[in-house]
Design a protein around this motif. Sequence first.
Motif, mmCIF file in Angstrom:
data_model
loop_
_atom_site.group_PDB
_atom_site.id
_atom_site.type_symbol
_atom_site.label_atom_id
_atom_site.label_comp_id
_atom_site.label_asym_id
_atom_site.label_seq_id
_atom_site.Cartn_x
_atom_site.Cartn_y
_atom_site.Cartn_z
ATOM 1 N N PHE B 128 -15.433 -30.949 6.264
ATOM 2 C CA PHE B 128 -15.529 -31.037 4.794
ATOM 3 C C PHE B 128 -16.137 -30.082 4.138
ATOM 4 C CE2 PHE B 128 -17.375 -33.787 1.218
ATOM 5 C CZ PHE B 128 -15.939 -34.079 0.761
ATOM 6 N N ALA B 129 -17.238 -29.335 4.601
ATOM 7 C CA ALA B 129 -17.804 -28.004 4.447
ATOM 8 C C ALA B 129 -16.978 -27.018 4.320
ATOM 9 C CB ALA B 129 -19.128 -27.777 5.074
ATOM 10 N N ARG B 130 -16.183 -26.860 5.594
ATOM 11 C CA ARG B 130 -15.268 -25.897 5.718
ATOM 12 C C ARG B 130 -14.228 -25.844 4.631
ATOM 13 N NH1 ARG B 130 -16.434 -21.327 8.647
ATOM 14 N NH2 ARG B 130 -15.989 -21.494 10.743
ATOM 15 N N PHE B 132 -14.489 -26.685 1.551
ATOM 16 C CA PHE B 132 -15.040 -26.369 0.449
ATOM 17 C C PHE B 132 -15.150 -24.504 0.540
ATOM 18 C CE2 PHE B 132 -15.809 -30.475 -0.525
ATOM 19 C CZ PHE B 132 -15.401 -30.453 -2.311
ATOM 20 N N GLU B 133 -15.534 -23.921 1.803
ATOM 21 C CA GLU B 133 -15.550 -22.541 2.011
ATOM 22 C C GLU B 133 -14.088 -22.001 1.577
ATOM 23 O OE1 GLU B 133 -17.684 -22.613 5.959
ATOM 24 O OE2 GLU B 133 -18.377 -21.004 5.065
ATOM 25 N N MET B 135 -11.800 -23.381 -0.244
ATOM 26 C CA MET B 135 -11.582 -23.595 -1.725
ATOM 27 C C MET B 135 -12.114 -22.381 -2.470
ATOM 28 S SD MET B 135 -11.969 -27.522 -2.719
ATOM 29 C CE MET B 135 -12.252 -28.409 -1.119
ATOM 30 N N VAL B 136 -13.543 -22.105 -1.901
ATOM 31 C CA VAL B 136 -14.092 -20.618 -2.631
ATOM 32 C C VAL B 136 -13.327 -19.618 -2.365
ATOM 33 C CG1 VAL B 136 -16.010 -19.413 -2.410
ATOM 34 C CG2 VAL B 136 -16.480 -21.769 -2.519
ATOM 35 N N GLY B 139 -10.389 -19.174 -4.726
ATOM 36 C CA GLY B 139 -10.952 -18.440 -6.133
ATOM 37 C C GLY B 139 -10.519 -19.050 -7.388
ATOM 38 N N SER B 140 -10.120 -20.598 -7.220
ATOM 39 C CA SER B 140 -9.795 -21.209 -8.564
ATOM 40 C C SER B 140 -10.830 -22.523 -8.775
ATOM 41 C CB SER B 140 -8.279 -21.759 -8.412
ATOM 42 O OG SER B 140 -8.225 -22.708 -9.467
ATOM 43 N N MET B 141 -11.823 -22.100 -9.598
ATOM 44 C CA MET B 141 -12.610 -23.197 -9.776
ATOM 45 C C MET B 141 -11.970 -24.499 -10.455
ATOM 46 S SD MET B 141 -15.992 -23.739 -9.730
ATOM 47 C CE MET B 141 -17.146 -22.141 -10.344
ATOM 48 N N LEU B 144 -10.823 -26.495 -7.283
ATOM 49 C CA LEU B 144 -12.134 -26.718 -6.615
ATOM 50 C C LEU B 144 -12.444 -28.006 -7.267
ATOM 51 C CD1 LEU B 144 -14.583 -24.220 -5.308
ATOM 52 C CD2 LEU B 144 -15.056 -26.545 -5.223
ATOM 53 N N GLU B 145 -12.523 -27.927 -8.443
ATOM 54 C CA GLU B 145 -12.856 -29.147 -9.412
ATOM 55 C C GLU B 145 -12.205 -30.417 -8.914
ATOM 56 O OE1 GLU B 145 -13.127 -28.812 -13.618
ATOM 57 O OE2 GLU B 145 -14.379 -30.691 -13.801
ATOM 58 N N ALA B 148 -12.972 -31.582 -5.284
ATOM 59 C CA ALA B 148 -14.206 -31.890 -5.103
ATOM 60 C C ALA B 148 -14.194 -33.522 -5.857
ATOM 61 C CB ALA B 148 -15.398 -31.309 -5.955
ATOM 62 N N ARG B 149 -13.547 -33.769 -6.971
ATOM 63 C CA ARG B 149 -13.469 -34.936 -7.703
ATOM 64 C C ARG B 149 -12.549 -35.937 -6.594
ATOM 65 N NH1 ARG B 149 -10.063 -38.006 -10.315
ATOM 66 N NH2 ARG B 149 -10.724 -39.551 -11.678
#
Lengths: 336, 336
Positions: B128-130, B132-133, B135-136, B139-141, B144-145, B148-149
């Motif tokens: 799960f943490a990977r 998000f890495e 997604m970072v 580069g698209s916030m 990512l949103e 995350a949702r």
Amino acid sequence: MAVATPVVAERPPSLDALLGLARSDMAAVDELIRRHMDSPVPVIPALADHLIAGSAKRLRPLLTIAAARIAGARDEACLKLAAAVEFIHTATLLHDDVVDSSQLRRGRVAAHLIWGAPSSVLVGDFLFARAFELMVGAGSMPALEILARASRVIAEGEVLQLTRAHDLDLSQDVYLEIIKAKTAELFAAAAESGAVSAGASPERCRSLRKYGQDLGIAFQLVDDALDYSGDAGALGKNPGDDFREGKATLPLLLVMARTGASERDFWVRTVDRREQTDADFERTRELMRQTGALQATLDLARTYAESAKVALADFGASPWRPALEDLADVAVARTA
Amino acid sequence: MAVATPVVAERPPSLDALLGLARSDMAAVDELIRRHMDSPVPVIPALADHLIAGSAKRLRPLLTIAAARIAGARDEACLKLAAAVEFIHTATLLHDDVVDSSQLRRGRVAAHLIWGAPSSVLVGDFLFARAFELMVGAGSMPALEILARASRVIAEGEVLQLTRAHDLDLSQDVYLEIIKAKTAELFAAAAESGAVSAGASPERCRSLRKYGQDLGIAFQLVDDALDYSGDAGALGKNPGDDFREGKATLPLLLVMARTGASERDFWVRTVDRREQTDADFERTRELMRQTGALQATLDLARTYAESAKVALADFGASPWRPALEDLADVAVARTA
């Protein structure tokens, strides 16, 4: 009973200055935490509240706020990051308690014993996802990167602990690697993400990360000592848990090394095979006192706390600086 | 002698066109998945590989790629998002199998039965943490949103299922709410995040989200039907699992409603109290056939698949459009 630490202190270390400086920010963080743990699925806020309400200290979000403000943050992005940091921490606690089958957490019956392990796993996932939603709201991709990486490193540290922690021959290096990952990384990332979101220079971000990391290591070393020297009422969890689980923390690694061959059979039975009587824990505490294993653990914690304070050298006359120095002292002097 | 009437057979639905269009992208996604599940802690890649290698289809990352490309993406950001989507999916599978105590997953013994539930929980957290890495890295916030949702909504859906799924009187509305959250949300977010990262218009992002959501609902409805009509070899898991767990899925809700008062005692014993003999599952399948409960579930899946296809109306003559229409047909026609 706590082991006396010989500190030549002019005034007793206290969190008062830090809590005073952060008061209005932390009230706002609490409000964010409360709002974002809500859900139309009733078990979620009930279970989350059980754990979150039990936390008086909120040390990690406090670090995010302090790092952001000492670095000059004027806006409110750090509040969302701080709430995200507390959610990541709470999620890992929920999962840890399932993994370790812990009975007590923050002075309360562990959540999985009330709502069941499945709910604890899934509400942990909910809080973890919420943390990333809050980070998106904070709008700083570099801060998000730091906290995503920290979340991954924490999970790696937990798995490393799970697979190696019953190893009688665990080296002190691997022990330090484990506590850097499972505990100090979130302290480091909490401070660094606050600094980054404030637009601090790379040097200042590194300094605040270093402060957080060394503070986190000191904090965990003291935690591991208190599991042998603390008392249940003050700790909010049962002392002796690490021993009963056969978890090779520094006090145990030191006492095993210092008692040598004469006690090897005792350690194989109690730690490796986890065949223990009530008297074994008391005997272990006595051996720790005789060999100075507890004192050596606390001395190492003191070294890291001093190193954390040195990392603040660049922050001149900010009122946050002595407040953060006090936090490092409190982390070592605490008895719970 | 009678002349055989030529059956007007449309071509059987197939994923060939979609897999052909996505081939090089999906190879790159596989490479990203393989690289990012690595860790210096050996249990992590071993456990992750057990689950990830078992997945032939990678439907959800395929959706991200298809949505990004049909929306005109020319760069490689969608590859990282697609790998992140597969990691989120794998993390939820690991946690689900712990929560449900499942025995089989993707034709293999469930990971928690090999490495233990604690490792499954923690490696799920790692993945799960990977995610998000990754997604970072994309580069698209906004993407990512969305993800995350989705991760938070999935956790809410799982908790809702956990607390309500054994309820004999669960309404079909709540059932749909559960499958929208626990399954369709990730399909929807997979497609929407791909479209968003490609810079598609809000209307096109909404259309692709709608395609993903309706496809996901159809997919789960068929899954729930196959748990009563499929066979273990093809499924890669045991049919009857839902029944044995007393999980109130649509085929069961329909057969309970349609058999009425005459069978109420049977359902209270088998579903509510989960006191079952081997013959009870067979009897339930027979009642589902008699009452048309399975057919009605598949008919509803067909309705959602058709609605998914309609959502692609704005995508003109792109070769991805018929390929995605085929995917909707395959989701309903599949037997495993």
